[in-house]
Design a protein around this motif. Sequence first.
Motif, PDB file in Angstrom:
ATOM      1  N   ILE A  65      -6.299  -8.461  -8.747  1.00 54.56           N
ATOM      2  CA  ILE A  65      -6.312  -7.155  -8.091  1.00 54.56           C
ATOM      3  C   ILE A  65      -7.497  -6.360  -8.633  1.00 54.56           C
ATOM      4  N   VAL A  66      -8.359  -5.887  -7.728  1.00 50.41           N
ATOM      5  CA  VAL A  66      -9.519  -5.066  -8.105  1.00 50.41           C
ATOM      6  C   VAL A  66      -9.389  -3.758  -7.334  1.00 50.41           C
ATOM      7  N   THR A  67      -9.062  -2.656  -8.020  1.00 52.68           N
ATOM      8  CA  THR A  67      -8.722  -1.431  -7.311  1.00 52.68           C
ATOM      9  C   THR A  67      -9.091  -0.178  -8.097  1.00 52.68           C
ATOM     10  N   SER A  68      -9.221   0.914  -7.374  1.00 54.57           N
ATOM     11  CA  SER A  68      -9.470   2.211  -8.013  1.00 54.57           C
ATOM     12  C   SER A  68      -8.168   2.841  -8.481  1.00 54.57           C
ATOM     13  N   ARG A  69      -7.042   2.286  -8.059  1.00 48.16           N
ATOM     14  CA  ARG A  69      -5.740   2.790  -8.517  1.00 48.16           C
ATOM     15  C   ARG A  69      -5.482   2.217  -9.908  1.00 48.16           C
ATOM     16  N   ASN A  70      -5.382   3.085 -10.885  1.00 46.78           N
ATOM     17  CA  ASN A  70      -5.385   2.611 -12.271  1.00 46.78           C
ATOM     18  C   ASN A  70      -4.192   3.077 -13.093  1.00 46.78           C
ATOM     19  N   THR A  71      -3.071   3.336 -12.438  1.00 46.95           N
ATOM     20  CA  THR A  71      -1.898   3.739 -13.214  1.00 46.95           C
ATOM     21  C   THR A  71      -1.210   2.503 -13.792  1.00 46.95           C
ATOM     22  N   ASP A  72      -0.438   2.724 -14.844  1.00 45.76           N
ATOM     23  CA  ASP A  72       0.314   1.615 -15.436  1.00 45.76           C
ATOM     24  C   ASP A  72       1.296   1.030 -14.424  1.00 45.76           C
ATOM     25  N   MET A  73       1.854   1.896 -13.564  1.00 50.29           N
ATOM     26  CA  MET A  73       2.821   1.427 -12.567  1.00 50.29           C
ATOM     27  C   MET A  73       2.152   0.489 -11.563  1.00 50.29           C
ATOM     28  N   ASP A  74       0.906   0.816 -11.152  1.00 48.40           N
ATOM     29  CA  ASP A  74       0.182  -0.052 -10.226  1.00 48.40           C
ATOM     30  C   ASP A  74      -0.052  -1.426 -10.848  1.00 48.40           C
ATOM     31  N   GLU A  75      -0.482  -1.424 -12.103  1.00 49.35           N
ATOM     32  CA  GLU A  75      -0.753  -2.692 -12.782  1.00 49.35           C
ATOM     33  C   GLU A  75       0.526  -3.494 -12.961  1.00 49.35           C
ATOM     34  N   LEU A  76       1.601  -2.814 -13.363  1.00 50.40           N
ATOM     35  CA  LEU A  76       2.874  -3.496 -13.565  1.00 50.40           C
ATOM     36  C   LEU A  76       3.385  -4.096 -12.264  1.00 50.40           C
ATOM     37  N   MET A  77       3.270  -3.335 -11.169  1.00 51.71           N
ATOM     38  CA  MET A  77       3.734  -3.830  -9.873  1.00 51.71           C
ATOM     39  C   MET A  77       2.921  -5.046  -9.440  1.00 51.71           C
ATOM     40  N   ALA A  78       1.602  -4.980  -9.624  1.00 38.28           N
ATOM     41  CA  ALA A  78       0.737  -6.093  -9.231  1.00 38.28           C
ATOM     42  C   ALA A  78       1.107  -7.365  -9.984  1.00 38.28           C
TER      43      ALA A  78
END
Length: 221
Positions: free
Chosen positions: A77-90
């Motif tokens: 995943i390469v994204t501008s969304r950088n919250t811990d929740m985004d990373e955890l979900m990915a």
Amino acid sequence: MYKILIIEDDNKLRKELSKLLVSYGYECIYNEDFKNIIEYSLTANADLILLDINLPYYDGFHICREIRKQSNIPIIIVTSRNTDMDELMALNLGADDFITKPYNTQILLAHISTVLKRTTMNNNSQILIHKNLSLNISNSTASHQDNKIELTKNEMRILSLLIRNKETIVSRDDIMNELWQSDEFVDDNTLTVNVNRLRKKLETIGLRNFIETKRGQGYII
């Protein structure tokens, strides 16, 4: 040459990323039909997917989840969304890595290289190939051309042992020792039954006489 599928709707960013990767020896592909991007991803024969989250029609989380249902292709995943929740979900959805924009190009390249090396090592240990037969140890299947069969645990162990020792006679004792790793009792007659069943299954996918008996010695492929 590794083939990388870039799923990114920003045309400028996609071109810059593709140019970077090509300069480092990768082949890059993409598709702007985001409505059918999941189907494309599953048939593109890419070695790795670089996946954005914010996309038309479906977000990257949905795409990752649907691809992972049918394929183990590496996904970063390469994204501008950088919250811990985004990373955890990915990561929970099956992504292999998560990188935020803007990224250092050398760090991105290092992550891609690491994921590809790890995947190649895993694939090499899970898939054995001999004479156009492919044995997938992870799901106990064997395939030849466009035909596939499912194997029992014992059949898979017998075939994997023979492939690992291809063109060498493997004694019946060695095979039984291999099968003793399972919870099932294996005697000489049980081994004969398993080998005969395996041979019949291999014949159904066009591999007649794939396993040869060496009387008084064992088996060889």
